[in-house]
Every structure is written in C-alpha cells, then in structure tokens.
Design a protein around this motif. Structure first.
Motif, PDB file in Angstrom:
ATOM      1  N   UNK B  62       0.827  -1.203   0.000  1.00  0.00           N
ATOM      2  CA  UNK B  62       0.000   0.000   0.000  1.00  0.00           C
ATOM      3  C   UNK B  62       0.870   1.265   0.000  1.00  0.00           C
ATOM      4  N   UNK B  63       0.541   2.176  -0.907  1.00  0.00           N
ATOM      5  CA  UNK B  63       1.201   3.480  -0.936  1.00  0.00           C
ATOM      6  C   UNK B  63       0.372   4.422  -0.065  1.00  0.00           C
ATOM      7  N   UNK B  70     -10.628   3.883   1.361  1.00  0.00           N
ATOM      8  CA  UNK B  70     -11.993   3.655   0.871  1.00  0.00           C
ATOM      9  C   UNK B  70     -12.425   2.204   1.083  1.00  0.00           C
ATOM     10  N   UNK B  71     -11.453   1.283   1.176  1.00  0.00           N
ATOM     11  CA  UNK B  71     -11.800  -0.102   1.512  1.00  0.00           C
ATOM     12  C   UNK B  71     -12.081  -1.016   0.337  1.00  0.00           C
ATOM     13  N   UNK B  72     -12.015  -0.503  -0.898  1.00  0.00           N
ATOM     14  CA  UNK B  72     -12.370  -1.333  -2.064  1.00  0.00           C
ATOM     15  C   UNK B  72     -11.432  -2.543  -2.222  1.00  0.00           C
ATOM     16  N   UNK B 105      -9.027  -2.643  -8.680  1.00  0.00           N
ATOM     17  CA  UNK B 105     -10.152  -1.829  -8.196  1.00  0.00           C
ATOM     18  C   UNK B 105      -9.749  -0.530  -7.513  1.00  0.00           C
ATOM     19  N   UNK B 106      -8.491  -0.377  -7.121  1.00  0.00           N
ATOM     20  CA  UNK B 106      -8.103   0.821  -6.366  1.00  0.00           C
ATOM     21  C   UNK B 106      -8.238   2.083  -7.221  1.00  0.00           C
ATOM     22  N   UNK B 107      -9.149   3.003  -6.832  1.00  0.00           N
ATOM     23  CA  UNK B 107      -9.344   4.211  -7.651  1.00  0.00           C
ATOM     24  C   UNK B 107      -8.201   5.213  -7.490  1.00  0.00           C
ATOM     25  N   UNK B 108      -7.411   5.055  -6.434  1.00  0.00           N
ATOM     26  CA  UNK B 108      -6.347   6.033  -6.139  1.00  0.00           C
ATOM     27  C   UNK B 108      -4.972   5.571  -6.625  1.00  0.00           C
ATOM     28  N   UNK B 109      -4.917   4.413  -7.256  1.00  0.00           N
ATOM     29  CA  UNK B 109      -3.636   3.796  -7.646  1.00  0.00           C
ATOM     30  C   UNK B 109      -2.678   3.716  -6.452  1.00  0.00           C
TER      31      UNK B 109
END
Lengths: 120, 283
Positions: B62-63, B70-72, B105-109
């Motif tokens: 995780x960055x 968000x938990x996705x 799925x991570x929207x924030x990359x």
C-alpha cells in the motif's frame, strides 16, 4: 468507550465464545449505560482463511476500544493493535460477568497473541 | 506428449516409475518433478544443475501517500489478505492468491506491486534427460503457483514426464492439468485401492485418458485388479515386490540400474501410453 465481547449468543446471559475470529456473535456494549447490541459473525465463520483479521475489522468498525475474548491469534492481534483496540484473552463465563469484571477493573490486556496462527 | 504420473496414496512409486521410464526411452525426454514440497527425482537421476531461477508471485503493497482508506481493495479480496481500517491498511502477503483484484479496483492507484518468493526452479541435464524441478520455499503454504511455473518448461514436441505430488487436492490438479495422459501408480493394499479410486475420480473430472501401474505386486490382495477391470482402466505394468528393487531404491539407484532387462518393460509402458493417446487423438 464501547467494549466488544465474543459470544455464543446474542444476550448478556450467553457464554463468551472462546474463539475470536469464528465467534458466533460480538456483543458491543457501552459499560456505562449497559446499552448493547449483537453483531452477527456468520460471514467470518464460513471464511476460508483470515477470519480473525475480518473479525478485528468488524470490532473496529463498531467503534470498540476493548475486546474481551478467549483466544486471539497473531493476525487478528496485529489488526486489533493497528485499530488501537486493547485485547483481553483467556476470559470465560458469561458476557454479563465479563462486563462486571471490566467495570471492577479486573480485566488486564495482553501484549501478545495467546494462540498460534493456523499456518506455520 | 505430456504424461503426468499421479497416485492418490503417497509412497506408491510415482517417482520410481517416472525416472525409470525417462531413462528407458531412446529419445529426448524432459522430466519435470512437480512434487515441489518434497522433490526427490534428482536423487535417482542425479542431474547436473545448470540453471537456478527464483520464482516470485504478486502481493499488494500500500502506498500510504495515495491511500484514502476507501476499503475497495479489502472488499474484493476473497482471501482476507487486506484489512482496511479507519486510518491504516494491513496486508497479509502469506494469505494472498495473487489475483491482482486489489490492484485493479483501487481508484487512487495506491496499491503497488510487490512480491512474495514461492521458491526456486532448477534445470539441468542427466544423460539424455532434461531435468527440471521446483523447490517450494520453506514456509510457503501454496504450491500450485510454483507447479504451474515448472510446467511452463514443458516442450510439447518432446516426451514430458511430470511427477505429481501425492493426494488429490489442488497441487495434484495443477500437475495434471493439460496432460495428454494420467498414469496412476498404485499398490495392492486396501489403502492403495481407496486412494486410487479418489485419483481416478479426479482424473475423470479432468477428462483425460488414464492407465495404471501396480507396484509391489504379489503382495496384499487382488482388490486393485478387480477394480481396474470393473472400471475398464488398463493395467499397463506390474512391478513385483522384490527385495533387489527396494535395496537399489535405498541406495538411490533405479530399477534399470540393477536390472537392465527392465528397460524394455518401461519402454513398453511408454509405447502403450503412446498407443492410447494416439487412438484418442484419432476419435
């Protein structure tokens, strides 16, 4: 501050479930008002792996600052630590008795998991 | 040609059959030991290892400069390898099955590619046999990803002998998948029969032709023979209960090392398999 107790049933007279990750319910209680609710843990009971991790998340989401249970494994423990939840292990009896012990200051917190992980 | 040797029960003689067949053919053979938790074919083939490759698998990292909790990633993970808390994310690399769903799925990359070592693959030469095996990292719980990596070294134009692990669970299925033929090695005991039945059921689910080798024949009972006849499974070879074979095995020698006349029998075993596979292909 709310406390979470792993339980075999939904009420204060039910016994503490010695298993944390695969407990039947979590009783989330405010020891000052004695208001409580039971959170169903069926989804985790059926988990292939990582039940303790998800149980720790559930307890954290319910806003508990203390967990009272029987056994806590290493992965659940690190997750609870990250969520800043104090953990008391090896507690038995009913949920109501555990709350009374907590109120009397007879609950002490563990610094380490008290059972091995299921892998290695 | 890809022949996977499986058994159900452990210790029936999969490796014995595999290595003896490998050295008995007059052509290029690739031997792939897919029993990555406890590979032992090298003890008999004694290859000179020329190449060693470490095999890794994807795990998330995780960055925290990007993550907004968000938990996705935690929701999509079917193996509970990610726990998203209010202001922290924990990853459990040993639980990850490398599906990359979290990355997707991570929207924030904020999910980065990291890795977990699965083990190593070693390749070398033993006479005319090209030898390949996987060795699972000690502590690693999942063997199928490494087994699949070993199998990437199959060359379909040649004869490939795949030595599967015992049992009928995921590692065995990983070793069997894509084979042209499943050769089941068993022994004439109730235990051997019980596990043979399980192995036959697994192979039939994978829809591939199969045949049996009866090891330590002359010992035990005739339950295996009756079962094979009833199920129309060809019994391709019987290896007798023979002290000479057991002694050779305990010294790391193959049957053909001490009884060279067995070369013809193992060659015959291969020819029978080839015949069955070719007939299947014509249907």
């Amino acid at each position: 501050m709310k406390i979470a107790i792993s339980a075999k049933g939904k009420g204060l007279d039910d016994e503490i479930d010695p298993r944390f990750g695969r407990a039947a319910y979590f009783i989330i209680v405010d020891p000052e008002t004695m208001e409580f609710k039971a959170v169903d843990n069926t989804k985790n009971i059926e988990a292939m792996q990582g039940a303790g991790i998800q149980a720790a998340r559930t307890v954290a989401e319910e806003g508990a600052g203390v967990l009272i249970t029987g056994h806590c494994g290493p992965k659940a423990f690190v997750t609870l630590q990250a969520a800043k939840i104090n953990v008391a292990v090896n507690v038995s009896g009913t949920v109501g008795e555990a709350i009374e012990k907590f109120k009397r200051g007879e609950i002490s917190y563990t610094k380490a998991p008290n059972v091995e992980g299921h892998w290695r | 040609m890809v022949i996977t040797i499986a058994s159900g029960k452990g210790g029936t003689g999969k490796t014995t059959v595999g290595v003896n067949m490998a050295v008995s053919l007059d052509k290029a053979v690739r031997f792939l030991d897919c029993d990555v938790e406890e590979p032992n074919a090298h003890l008999f083939l004694k290859p000179v290892i020329g190449e060693r490759t470490t095999v890794n698998t994807f795990v998330p990292e995780i960055d925290f400069t990007r993550c907004n909790y968000c938990g996705k990633c935690g929701e999509i993970c079917q193996f509970n390898a990610i726990a998203v808390l209010k202001d922290y994310v924990l990853t459990f690399p040993e639980l990850c099955h490398s599906c990359r769903g979290c990355l997707f799925v991570c929207p924030e990359k904020a999910v980065l590619e990291s890795k977990r070592e699965l083990g190593v693959i070693e390749q070398g030469r033993a006479g005319q046999v090209e030898f390949i095996h996987g060795r699972l990292r000690i502590g690693e719980a999942m063997s199928p990803p490494l087994i699949r990596k070993v199998k990437e070294r199959i060359v379909r134009e040649q004869v490939n002998i795949v030595d599967a692990p015992p049992g009928t669970s995921c590692p065995v299925i990983a070793a069997l998948k894509g084979a042209d033929f499943a050769l089941l090695v068993t022994e004439p005991t109730p235990f051997g029969l019980n596990d043979l039945i399980l192995a036959v059921e697994a192979v039939r689910a994978l829809k591939m032709p199969l045949g049996a080798v009866l090891n330590r024949a002359g010992n035990g009972d005739s339950g295996v023979q009756s079962y094979l006849a009833r199920e129309n499974i060809p019994l391709l070879l019987e290896i007798p209960m023979d002290r000479k074979i057991a002694e050779a095995y305990s010294r790391g020698q193959m049957i053909v090392d001490v009884m060279p006349e067995w070369k013809e029998k193992f060659k015959g075993l291969y020819q029978k398999i080839e015949g069955i596979v070719n007939r299947q292909g014509n249907i």
